[in-house]
Design a protein around this motif. Structure first.
Motif, PDB file in Angstrom:
ATOM      1  N   TYR A   1       3.781  -7.883   4.214  1.00  0.00           N
ATOM      2  CA  TYR A   1       2.631  -8.633   5.317  1.00  0.00           C
ATOM      3  C   TYR A   1       1.563  -7.704   5.815  1.00  0.00           C
ATOM      4  N   TYR A   2       0.342  -7.880   5.166  1.00  0.00           N
ATOM      5  CA  TYR A   2      -0.759  -6.909   5.374  1.00  0.00           C
ATOM      6  C   TYR A   2      -1.171  -6.741   6.821  1.00  0.00           C
ATOM      7  N   PRO A   3      -0.868  -7.659   7.853  1.00  0.00           N
ATOM      8  CA  PRO A   3      -1.222  -7.195   9.138  1.00  0.00           C
ATOM      9  C   PRO A   3      -0.026  -6.001   9.815  1.00  0.00           C
ATOM     10  N   ALA A   4       0.839  -5.757   8.982  1.00  0.00           N
ATOM     11  CA  ALA A   4       1.953  -5.000   9.618  1.00  0.00           C
ATOM     12  C   ALA A   4       1.500  -3.607   9.895  1.00  0.00           C
ATOM     13  N   PRO A   5       0.982  -3.084   8.795  1.00  0.00           N
ATOM     14  CA  PRO A   5       0.677  -1.354   9.373  1.00  0.00           C
ATOM     15  C   PRO A   5      -0.333  -1.383  10.633  1.00  0.00           C
ATOM     16  N   ARG A   6      -1.299  -2.277  10.941  1.00  0.00           N
ATOM     17  CA  ARG A   6      -1.798  -2.292  12.075  1.00  0.00           C
ATOM     18  C   ARG A   6      -1.295  -2.440  13.251  1.00  0.00           C
ATOM     19  N   HIS A   7      -0.455  -3.556  13.265  1.00  0.00           N
ATOM     20  CA  HIS A   7       0.464  -4.124  14.298  1.00  0.00           C
ATOM     21  C   HIS A   7       1.577  -3.007  14.594  1.00  0.00           C
ATOM     22  N   ALA A   8       2.040  -2.256  13.513  1.00  0.00           N
ATOM     23  CA  ALA A   8       3.169  -1.493  13.861  1.00  0.00           C
ATOM     24  C   ALA A   8       2.874  -0.172  14.400  1.00  0.00           C
ATOM     25  N   ALA A   9       1.422   0.311  14.279  1.00  0.00           N
ATOM     26  CA  ALA A   9       0.968   1.754  14.675  1.00  0.00           C
ATOM     27  C   ALA A   9       0.611   1.386  16.287  1.00  0.00           C
ATOM     28  N   LEU A  10       0.130  -0.002  16.550  1.00  0.00           N
ATOM     29  CA  LEU A  10      -0.414  -0.179  18.037  1.00  0.00           C
ATOM     30  C   LEU A  10       0.885  -0.443  18.695  1.00  0.00           C
ATOM     31  N   ARG A  11       2.114  -0.958  18.160  1.00  0.00           N
ATOM     32  CA  ARG A  11       3.469  -0.932  18.783  1.00  0.00           C
ATOM     33  C   ARG A  11       3.908   0.263  19.321  1.00  0.00           C
ATOM     34  N   LEU A  12       4.073   1.066  18.440  1.00  0.00           N
ATOM     35  CA  LEU A  12       4.565   2.587  18.645  1.00  0.00           C
ATOM     36  C   LEU A  12       3.736   3.198  19.834  1.00  0.00           C
ATOM     37  N   ALA A  13       2.509   2.909  19.619  1.00  0.00           N
ATOM     38  CA  ALA A  13       1.534   3.466  20.728  1.00  0.00           C
ATOM     39  C   ALA A  13       1.799   2.807  21.940  1.00  0.00           C
ATOM     40  N   GLY A  14       2.003   1.518  21.829  1.00  0.00           N
ATOM     41  CA  GLY A  14       2.525   0.899  23.246  1.00  0.00           C
ATOM     42  C   GLY A  14       3.998   1.249  23.903  1.00  0.00           C
TER      43      GLY A  14
ATOM     44  N   GLY B   1       4.940   4.188  23.887  1.00  0.00           N
ATOM     45  CA  GLY B   1       4.869   5.872  24.359  1.00  0.00           C
ATOM     46  C   GLY B   1       4.431   6.866  23.310  1.00  0.00           C
ATOM     47  N   MET B   2       4.560   6.491  21.964  1.00  0.00           N
ATOM     48  CA  MET B   2       3.981   7.201  21.069  1.00  0.00           C
ATOM     49  C   MET B   2       2.684   7.646  21.311  1.00  0.00           C
ATOM     50  N   VAL B   3       2.113   8.724  20.871  1.00  0.00           N
ATOM     51  CA  VAL B   3       0.649   9.125  21.221  1.00  0.00           C
ATOM     52  C   VAL B   3      -0.007   8.324  20.092  1.00  0.00           C
ATOM     53  N   LEU B   4      -1.217   7.497  20.339  1.00  0.00           N
ATOM     54  CA  LEU B   4      -1.893   6.734  19.553  1.00  0.00           C
ATOM     55  C   LEU B   4      -2.424   7.720  18.226  1.00  0.00           C
ATOM     56  N   ASP B   5      -2.765   8.746  18.326  1.00  0.00           N
ATOM     57  CA  ASP B   5      -3.275   9.674  17.046  1.00  0.00           C
ATOM     58  C   ASP B   5      -2.044   9.712  16.322  1.00  0.00           C
ATOM     59  N   GLU B   6      -0.930   9.930  16.901  1.00  0.00           N
ATOM     60  CA  GLU B   6       0.475  10.410  15.856  1.00  0.00           C
ATOM     61  C   GLU B   6       0.645   8.943  15.154  1.00  0.00           C
ATOM     62  N   ALA B   7       0.738   7.924  16.022  1.00  0.00           N
ATOM     63  CA  ALA B   7       0.788   6.522  15.477  1.00  0.00           C
ATOM     64  C   ALA B   7       0.230   6.146  14.281  1.00  0.00           C
ATOM     65  N   TRP B   8      -1.172   6.308  14.466  1.00  0.00           N
ATOM     66  CA  TRP B   8      -2.266   5.829  13.626  1.00  0.00           C
ATOM     67  C   TRP B   8      -2.152   6.485  12.407  1.00  0.00           C
ATOM     68  N   ARG B   9      -1.746   7.815  12.259  1.00  0.00           N
ATOM     69  CA  ARG B   9      -1.637   8.787  11.097  1.00  0.00           C
ATOM     70  C   ARG B   9      -0.472   8.372  10.375  1.00  0.00           C
ATOM     71  N   LEU B  10       0.366   7.623  10.712  1.00  0.00           N
ATOM     72  CA  LEU B  10       1.475   7.018   9.932  1.00  0.00           C
ATOM     73  C   LEU B  10       0.912   5.948   8.964  1.00  0.00           C
ATOM     74  N   VAL B  11      -0.322   5.153   9.269  1.00  0.00           N
ATOM     75  CA  VAL B  11      -0.717   4.489   8.317  1.00  0.00           C
ATOM     76  C   VAL B  11      -2.249   5.022   7.792  1.00  0.00           C
ATOM     77  N   SER B  12      -2.482   6.216   7.979  1.00  0.00           N
ATOM     78  CA  SER B  12      -4.075   6.557   7.454  1.00  0.00           C
ATOM     79  C   SER B  12      -3.824   7.863   6.796  1.00  0.00           C
ATOM     80  N   GLU B  13      -3.753   8.997   7.694  1.00  0.00           N
ATOM     81  CA  GLU B  13      -3.419  10.303   6.881  1.00  0.00           C
ATOM     82  C   GLU B  13      -2.367  10.603   6.384  1.00  0.00           C
TER      83      GLU B  13
END
Length: 379
Positions: free
Chosen positions: A297-310, A312-324
């Protein structure tokens, strides 16, 4: 054509934290401000998503009543979906399997050939080859395919229903699987039995294949490690990435050995595994996850990172799971970060709902909509 642009007023995720401006020129992130400027007050400007494993492309290339004459239209549709979801680098997870049909050797050949001829709008689309471990007679052909098309990443799977075959039982759902693959169910069952009968030959054959792949600088991984013992067995074969470990023990075993661990972003979206395996959020909380992949499901990485940030996970760290994180796992130092010298792979999100306003790949716009599109056009 790559744009020369300075984005101002947004929240830009830089390697050292948040800033309010991003400068793009000649397909890369640069230090100097550019004459063309656009204000995107309040929008999130993030590194483009690197998707390590996605088979959502299959529905775009599935033939039905002769509708698909070649792969060009299918690949255009795939790229459009990727771009609309902020994915700038995508590994299309193509089976090389005894299952046949869309998962058979011929399909793998067609995808590789079609992708080589395709004129992309900017998205970096690559092939991840998913090799069934018991197809040992086909290993020379697989190695030749990898060499011919420069396949950069190979994962070893095993989808044979060994328990049923060992017990002499007919595996469930075999009739439907055979018909989808375009073959007779009895012939399909016999194919399974023949492969299962050679299971003792598999470890040495796979180890030899992996050694040859590594000699050609191809990354390799295992799939669905059931437990720590399975991860150790995969390591003994030379497989250094654990893709979708099924238990906390398997993920911990990989992390303890300094190996990369990939989990499914849909698992995060759902709040657990649909198959009753370990919840991805638990593995992430334990610190054993390096990357999230779209899976099906191609929308999943974006939604998963934002869910993690929502949650309590820091958005920086959550987004690194789908980028860096994924970029590092597959040896792509030029992406996954908005740092000078890196590719200008960028996704611009509406902080209110996480929708994509624009996606840029190497500085080329592959998707834009709504207020961001209006701002870019007016700049």
């Amino acid at each position: 054509m790559a744009i020369r642009l300075t984005i101002e007023g947004a929240r830009v995720l830089a390697p050292d934290g948040w800033t309010d401006a991003l400068h793009l020129a000649d397909g890369a992130v640069v230090d100097a401000a550019q004459p063309r400027r656009v204000r995107l007050d309040g929008w999130l400007v993030l590194p483009g998503i690197v998707d390590l494993h996605g088979d959502g492309f299959e529905r775009h290339v599935a033939k039905r009543r002769g509708a698909l004459k070649d792969y060009t239209s299918g690949l255009q549709s795939i790229e459009a979906e990727l771009a609309a979801n902020g994915i700038t680098t995508a590994y299309l997870a193509q089976f090389y399997s005894w299952e046949g049909g869309l998962r058979g050797p011929e399909a793998a050949e067609r995808l590789c050939a079609g992708l080589r001829e395709y004129r992309t709008q900017g998205t970096d689309m690559r092939v991840q080859l998913r090799v069934e471990s018991h197809m040992i007679d086909a290993f020379p052909d697989i190695l030749a395919l990898v060499e011919r098309f420069g396949v950069p990443y190979v994962v070893i799977n095993d989808h044979l229903p060994h328990d049923a075959l060992e017990a002499g039982k007919r595996p469930p759902r075999i009739n439907g699987q055979a018909l989808r693959a375009g073959t007779d169910p009895e012939r399909y069952l016999q194919r399974m039995k023949d492969l299962h009968a050679r299971r003792d030959e598999v470890p040495d054959a796979v180890s030899c294949l992996v050694e040859q792949l590594h000699a050609r600088q191809v990354r390799t991984g295992s799939h669905d490690d059931a437990d720590a013992a399975a991860r150790r067995a995969a390591r003994a074969l030379g497989l250094r990435v654990s893709e979708f470990p099924e238990t906390m023990d398997a993920a911990q075993e990989a992390r303890g050995a300094g190996e990369g661990t990939i989990l499914g972003a849909p698992n995060v979206m759902r709040g657990g595994s649909h198959a009753g395996k370990v919840a991805a959020e638990e593995v992430i909380a334990a610190g054993f996850c390096d990357a999230l992949a779209s899976d099906y499901y191609y929308p999943a990485p974006r939604h998963a990172a934002l869910r993690l940030a929502g949650q309590g996970m820091v958005l920086d760290e959550a987004w690194r799971l789908v980028s860096e994180g994924p970029a590092r796992l597959l040896g792509l130092p030029d992406r996954g970060r908005l740092a000078p010298g890196c590719r200008a792979d960028v996704v611009i999100l509406d902080p209110a709902d996480g929708s994509v306003g624009a996606t840029l790949c190497a500085g080329r716009v592959t998707y834009m909509a709504g207020p961001v599109a209006e701002a870019l056009i007016a700049a």
